[in-house]
Design a protein around this motif. Structure first.
Motif, PDB file in Angstrom:
ATOM      1  N   UNK A 114      35.450  31.903  50.085  1.00 29.81           N
ATOM      2  CA  UNK A 114      36.238  31.694  48.872  1.00 29.81           C
ATOM      3  C   UNK A 114      35.728  32.620  47.783  1.00 29.81           C
ATOM      4  N   UNK A 115      36.639  33.185  47.011  1.00 30.05           N
ATOM      5  CA  UNK A 115      36.293  34.059  45.899  1.00 30.05           C
ATOM      6  C   UNK A 115      36.606  33.343  44.586  1.00 30.05           C
ATOM      7  N   UNK A 116      35.743  33.578  43.576  1.00 26.02           N
ATOM      8  CA  UNK A 116      35.934  32.967  42.261  1.00 26.02           C
ATOM      9  C   UNK A 116      35.667  33.998  41.180  1.00 26.02           C
ATOM     10  N   UNK A 117      36.438  33.937  40.114  1.00 23.73           N
ATOM     11  CA  UNK A 117      36.264  34.851  38.992  1.00 23.73           C
ATOM     12  C   UNK A 117      36.528  34.106  37.694  1.00 23.73           C
ATOM     13  N   UNK A 118      35.572  34.188  36.773  1.00 23.96           N
ATOM     14  CA  UNK A 118      35.682  33.512  35.482  1.00 23.96           C
ATOM     15  C   UNK A 118      35.789  34.569  34.397  1.00 23.96           C
ATOM     16  N   UNK A 119      36.723  34.384  33.474  1.00 20.90           N
ATOM     17  CA  UNK A 119      36.891  35.335  32.377  1.00 20.90           C
ATOM     18  C   UNK A 119      37.378  34.596  31.132  1.00 20.90           C
ATOM     19  N   UNK A 120      37.258  35.263  29.992  1.00 20.92           N
ATOM     20  CA  UNK A 120      37.756  34.709  28.729  1.00 20.92           C
ATOM     21  C   UNK A 120      39.217  35.128  28.576  1.00 20.92           C
ATOM     22  N   UNK A 121      40.095  34.143  28.426  1.00 24.87           N
ATOM     23  CA  UNK A 121      41.528  34.433  28.309  1.00 24.87           C
ATOM     24  C   UNK A 121      41.901  34.783  26.874  1.00 24.87           C
ATOM     25  N   UNK A 122      41.468  33.933  25.937  1.00 26.76           N
ATOM     26  CA  UNK A 122      41.675  34.197  24.513  1.00 26.76           C
ATOM     27  C   UNK A 122      40.640  33.390  23.737  1.00 26.76           C
ATOM     28  N   UNK A 123      40.843  33.208  22.430  1.00 30.82           N
ATOM     29  CA  UNK A 123      39.868  32.515  21.600  1.00 30.82           C
ATOM     30  C   UNK A 123      39.754  31.032  21.929  1.00 30.82           C
ATOM     31  N   UNK A 124      40.727  30.483  22.624  1.00 33.63           N
ATOM     32  CA  UNK A 124      40.745  29.043  22.861  1.00 33.63           C
ATOM     33  C   UNK A 124      40.730  28.676  24.340  1.00 33.63           C
ATOM     34  N   UNK A 125      40.795  29.652  25.236  1.00 37.11           N
ATOM     35  CA  UNK A 125      40.917  29.339  26.655  1.00 37.11           C
ATOM     36  C   UNK A 125      40.014  30.231  27.498  1.00 37.11           C
ATOM     37  N   UNK A 126      39.491  29.645  28.555  1.00 38.15           N
ATOM     38  CA  UNK A 126      38.830  30.414  29.606  1.00 38.15           C
ATOM     39  C   UNK A 126      39.686  30.341  30.855  1.00 38.15           C
ATOM     40  N   UNK A 127      39.557  31.339  31.701  1.00 34.19           N
ATOM     41  CA  UNK A 127      40.399  31.425  32.889  1.00 34.19           C
ATOM     42  C   UNK A 127      39.515  31.484  34.131  1.00 34.19           C
ATOM     43  N   UNK A 128      39.812  30.635  35.079  1.00 33.98           N
ATOM     44  CA  UNK A 128      39.090  30.596  36.349  1.00 33.98           C
ATOM     45  C   UNK A 128      40.082  30.867  37.468  1.00 33.98           C
ATOM     46  N   UNK A 129      39.842  31.936  38.223  1.00 34.44           N
ATOM     47  CA  UNK A 129      40.692  32.281  39.352  1.00 34.44           C
ATOM     48  C   UNK A 129      39.931  32.003  40.648  1.00 34.44           C
ATOM     49  N   UNK A 130      40.553  31.224  41.507  1.00 37.26           N
ATOM     50  CA  UNK A 130      39.973  30.897  42.803  1.00 37.26           C
ATOM     51  C   UNK A 130      40.903  31.409  43.893  1.00 37.26           C
ATOM     52  N   UNK A 131      40.336  32.063  44.871  1.00 37.85           N
ATOM     53  CA  UNK A 131      41.108  32.590  45.990  1.00 37.85           C
ATOM     54  C   UNK A 131      40.677  31.867  47.256  1.00 37.85           C
ATOM     55  N   UNK A 132      41.614  31.174  47.890  1.00 32.56           N
ATOM     56  CA  UNK A 132      41.326  30.389  49.096  1.00 32.56           C
ATOM     57  C   UNK A 132      41.940  31.086  50.314  1.00 32.56           C
ATOM     58  N   UNK A 133      41.153  31.792  51.104  1.00 32.69           N
ATOM     59  CA  UNK A 133      41.711  32.407  52.325  1.00 32.69           C
ATOM     60  C   UNK A 133      42.106  31.340  53.344  1.00 32.69           C
TER      61      UNK A 133
END
Length: 388
Positions: A1-20
């Motif tokens: 499984x792959x995961x990536x965390x990033x800042x979306x904007x001033x109020x949100x964070x974004x977590x992307x998970x990839x499930x093969x």
């Protein structure tokens, strides 16, 4: 499984998970534990932040990953996406009534998604190429490929622009045509902008070809009377809005239909019924005992009935609270069924949320959290609440 965390904007964070999805298994199971460490000064604890608030703040999108395809392979042999799209359009033209419009629409959207992903990856690869000669060669191949693919797509219009095909099908095709033109212009501009910003050598010939391609796509949309035309000295609100709408429209083919339900509603009501039954048994027992001791319809019996009724409600609520906490360790708050375009269930996602004590953290998580001395000082000084 792959995961990536990033800042979306001033109020949100974004977590992307990839499930093969593993081909050799009938089912693939993934379990993800996500810990948030909130300083006590924020006041985020069970009394101020409920499950309902957490799920209100959480926004989830579940979609299929865009099929990976090299840019040079989109237009090619009989198995290429463009050739398959041509075959699908010919079938639609010959058997218009037998081919559902939704299936035709999905094929157009999927082709556009594959093209966008391939163009994006190719431009990113050019930016990473250090050798000037290799970079010039890749730029030339990129320009030839995108122009060939765009021209190949535009040749397909004559197949479905016939009286026997529904007008809506032609409109869907034209949406794809406009989107492809925007993709070519946008990523080609980013190619030029990135090379210029990084001071990477770019031959005058390739620079001229890049600018010519950008201008040709703008002029093409102008000839086709598409509204997505950039204008100088204007805010280009129509261009931005139209690009955003087309992007969401095309990408919708990748998103799965999510049906969210409470995972353990039946069990919850069952255990709550047990709690009510236990409380009622105690209250009824108290009434029988008081009548046996004091007789029927006396003042002590009346007082006992009132007190037992009060305790019955309190006992029922305490048992419900205790059972809810115990069940939350083994059961989930929500169950999401994911369905594809045909309505078939392709996956299930179960979620639960709660607060945990620091002493109950797994050793691995505790070690990652306290990997430096500063974090240990902060934890001991301010303290923190842990969301799981």
């Amino acid at each position: 499984m792959e995961a990536r965390v990033s800042i979306h904007d001033q109020h949100q964070m974004e977590l992307k998970l990839n499930y093969p999805l593993l081909d050799d298994r009938r089912r693939t199971l993934y379990k993800v534990d996500l810990y948030f460490f909130a300083p006590r000064s924020l006041g985020v604890h069970p009394h101020t932040y409920s499950k309902e608030q957490f799920y209100t703040d959480l926004q989830s999108y579940i979609r299929i990953r865009t099929p990976s395809m090299p840019l040079n392979c989109i237009k090619g042999d009989a198995q290429s996406p463009l050739a398959q799209l041509r075959s699908d359009l010919e079938q639609k033209a010959q058997q218009s009534s037998k081919v559902p419009l939704s299936a035709f629409e999905g094929q157009i959207k999927l082709f556009c998604c594959i093209f966008k992903s391939a163009v994006r990856d190719y431009v990113a690869y050019i930016h990473k190429t250090a050798d000037a000669q290799d970079r010039d060669r890749l730029i030339g191949e990129y320009l030839a490929a995108v122009q060939g693919i765009a021209a190949g797509y535009r040749e397909l219009q004559r197949i479905i622009q016939i009286p026997s095909v529904d007008q809506r099908a032609l409109e869907i095709y034209l949406f794809g045509d406009e989107y492809i033109s925007l993709i070519v212009e946008d990523h080609t501009y980013h190619l030029l902008d990135g090379l210029s910003a990084n001071n990477q050598g770019l031959s005058l010939e390739n620079r001229k070809k890049i600018l010519t391609l950008i201008d040709s796509e703008v002029n093409y949309r102008r000839r086709r009377c598409y509204a997505s035309i950039p204008e100088e000295q204007k805010d280009n609100e129509t261009l931005v809005f139209r690009r955003s709408v087309l992007k969401k429209y095309v990408a919708s083919i990748l998103f799965l239909d999510a049906e969210v339900k409470t995972d353990w509603l039946f069990l919850q009501q069952f255990f709550f019924s047990l709690a009510a039954a236990a409380a009622m048994v105690l209250a009824t027992a108290a009434a029988f005992i008081s009548q046996t001791v004091y007789g029927a319809l006396t003042l002590p019996v009346f007082v006992t009935l009132v007190v037992s009724y009060i305790f019955k409600d309190r006992i029922k609520d305490l048992l419900k609270y205790h059972l809810s906490r115990k069940m939350s360790r083994f059961l989930f708050d929500h169950k999401t069924r994911m369905r594809d375009v045909a309505g078939k269930v392709v996956g299930v996602c179960r979620e639960s949320f709660g607060f945990v004590k620091g002493r109950k953290l797994p050793a691995e998580v505790r070690e990652l959290r306290n990997r430096d001395h500063i974090t240990e000082i902060e934890n001991g000084w301010v303290g923190e609440d842990i969301l799981l």
